[in-house]
Design a protein around this motif. Structure first.
Motif, mmCIF file in Angstrom:
data_model
loop_
_atom_site.group_PDB
_atom_site.id
_atom_site.type_symbol
_atom_site.label_atom_id
_atom_site.label_comp_id
_atom_site.label_asym_id
_atom_site.label_seq_id
_atom_site.Cartn_x
_atom_site.Cartn_y
_atom_site.Cartn_z
ATOM 1 N N VAL A 226 61.464 35.373 146.300
ATOM 2 C CA VAL A 226 61.202 34.407 147.421
ATOM 3 C C VAL A 226 61.428 35.111 148.716
ATOM 4 C CG1 VAL A 226 61.583 32.029 148.268
ATOM 5 C CG2 VAL A 226 61.556 32.280 145.850
ATOM 6 N N PRO A 227 62.500 35.642 148.808
ATOM 7 C CA PRO A 227 62.775 36.175 150.301
ATOM 8 C C PRO A 227 62.232 37.515 150.300
ATOM 9 C CG PRO A 227 64.893 36.185 149.075
ATOM 10 C CD PRO A 227 64.090 35.542 148.123
ATOM 11 N N GLN A 256 57.609 46.836 148.380
ATOM 12 C CA GLN A 256 57.495 47.347 149.510
ATOM 13 C C GLN A 256 58.957 47.539 150.305
ATOM 14 O OE1 GLN A 256 54.255 44.930 150.845
ATOM 15 N NE2 GLN A 256 52.795 46.213 150.470
ATOM 16 N N GLN A 257 59.528 46.375 150.150
ATOM 17 C CA GLN A 257 60.940 46.204 150.891
ATOM 18 C C GLN A 257 61.947 47.080 150.012
ATOM 19 O OE1 GLN A 257 61.516 44.420 153.767
ATOM 20 N NE2 GLN A 257 63.364 45.563 153.670
ATOM 21 N N MET A 258 61.952 47.382 148.844
ATOM 22 C CA MET A 258 62.839 48.204 148.103
ATOM 23 C C MET A 258 62.575 49.464 148.404
ATOM 24 S SD MET A 258 62.787 46.348 144.600
ATOM 25 C CE MET A 258 64.142 46.688 143.640
ATOM 26 N N VAL A 259 61.253 49.814 148.538
ATOM 27 C CA VAL A 259 60.986 51.266 149.033
ATOM 28 C C VAL A 259 61.308 51.617 150.540
ATOM 29 C CG1 VAL A 259 58.936 52.986 149.783
ATOM 30 C CG2 VAL A 259 59.189 51.436 147.433
ATOM 31 N N ILE A 282 51.380 49.484 144.174
ATOM 32 C CA ILE A 282 51.904 49.071 145.327
ATOM 33 C C ILE A 282 52.516 50.249 146.324
ATOM 34 C CG2 ILE A 282 53.767 47.920 146.173
ATOM 35 C CD1 ILE A 282 53.643 46.151 143.765
ATOM 36 N N HIS A 283 53.009 51.109 145.483
ATOM 37 C CA HIS A 283 53.543 52.615 146.223
ATOM 38 C C HIS A 283 53.007 53.593 145.443
ATOM 39 C CE1 HIS A 283 55.650 54.552 149.359
ATOM 40 N NE2 HIS A 283 56.298 55.258 148.198
ATOM 41 N N PRO A 284 52.155 54.231 145.401
ATOM 42 C CA PRO A 284 51.577 55.168 144.536
ATOM 43 C C PRO A 284 52.896 56.522 144.555
ATOM 44 C CG PRO A 284 49.598 54.689 145.895
ATOM 45 C CD PRO A 284 51.003 54.008 146.511
ATOM 46 N N GLY A 285 53.343 56.784 145.755
ATOM 47 C CA GLY A 285 54.364 57.820 145.851
ATOM 48 C C GLY A 285 55.697 57.615 144.739
#
Length: 294
Positions: A226-227, A256-259, A282-285
């Protein structure tokens, strides 16, 4: 930083967990405890059941939870998360893995959640649909214009959003989304409209159970659906778990936030590799892997 991620409904497979049961005494003990708590032999259904058996919500959810949590426990000292996250149901697995919930309480809540969702599904005919190849904003706009209940439910990765709602509204939305250029808008074989306002009866039922359960300060932050940001406070964790039943799973935004917060390796704990595929989109790298057992 190592992020451990835990799958949700849909990752189940026939025979799941049997290798753990046969190889690790701790796994055997935890599976037997689960049979006692649930008051039926979930091990029989997991190890020898049919795909149809495993599709039942009251079986699927505890089965995936058990596979994920037991796997994290038998990893022993090699399980060292800097952060965790779970997709929908997987959030409960993540909370046991990082010590916010004990195993028994986590299993009881997952089973209550499954039963409450099953009941909510029976109140009104409802479903979900996968929408591929459209921007999230376009899907959100079309959902908002359709009469009835239809809402974004799972932000899985860019170009893949699952919508949820009553049957007529979902069918109408699928037609509009195809007209708007969706590569696919496909109704899914699910029991109901998860992560939508139609889950309100389940949310109310689960809220009481969660409020009566002890949550601890976790060993590392959980990025909740949720957040989508790092959460360590037990009261906030509870509130987000309750909200999750009627709110969308923001998996794209969570990853995205974890990255952004430093995650470089995403390790999937539990059945399947679905989340690894989503993370790559989401994050290819990002580096991804399945949890490895000794």
């Amino acid at each position: 930083m190592n992020a451990y991620i835990f799958p949700g409904q849909g990752a189940q497979f026939v025979g799941m967990g049997l290798d753990l049961y046969e190889k690790y005494p701790l796994a055997q003990k935890m599976f037997e405890t689960a049979n006692e708590i649930l008051d039926f032999s979930i091990t029989d259904l997991m190890f020898e059941g049919t795909p149809e058996d495993l599709k039942e919500t009251k079986v699927t959810q505890p089965a995936i939870f058990l596979h994920s949590v037991i796997m994290s426990k038998v990893m022993g000292d090699s399980f060292k998360p800097d952060m965790v996250a779970g997709h929908s149901l997987g959030e409960f697995s993540a909370l046991v893995a990082n010590g916010a919930l004990n195993f028994e309480d986590g299993l009881k809540l997952v089973f209550q959640r499954a039963m409450a969702m099953q009941k909510a599904c029976e109140i009104q005919p409802s479903t979900m649909a996968a929408v591929l190849g459209l921007d999230d904003a376009i899907v959100e706009k079309i959902c908002a214009e359709i009469p009835g209940i239809v809402v974004p439910a799972n932000y899985n990765c860019p170009g893949q959003l699952v919508i949820s709602g009553d049957v007529d509204a979902i069918n109408a939305a699928c037609e509009k989304l195809k007209e708007a250029g969706a590569r696919r808008a496909l109704v899914l074989p699910v029991g109901g409209a998860f992560h939508s306002p139609l889950m309100e009866p389940a949310r109310e039922e689960l809220a009481a159970a969660i409020e009566n359960t002890v949550f601890n300060i976790p060993s590392c932050a959980i990025y909740q659906n949720v957040p989508t940001t790092a959460v360590n406070d037990p009261e906030a964790i509870k509130a987000n778990l309750i909200a999750q039943l009627t709110a969308p799973v923001k998996w794209t935004q969570s990853v995205q936030q974890m990255v952004a917060d430093g995650a470089t390796l995403f390790t999937e704990v539990g059945p399947g590799k679905v989340l690894q595929g989503l993370v790559k989109k989401i994050h290819p790298g990002a580096e991804t892997m399945s949890a490895e057992l000794e």
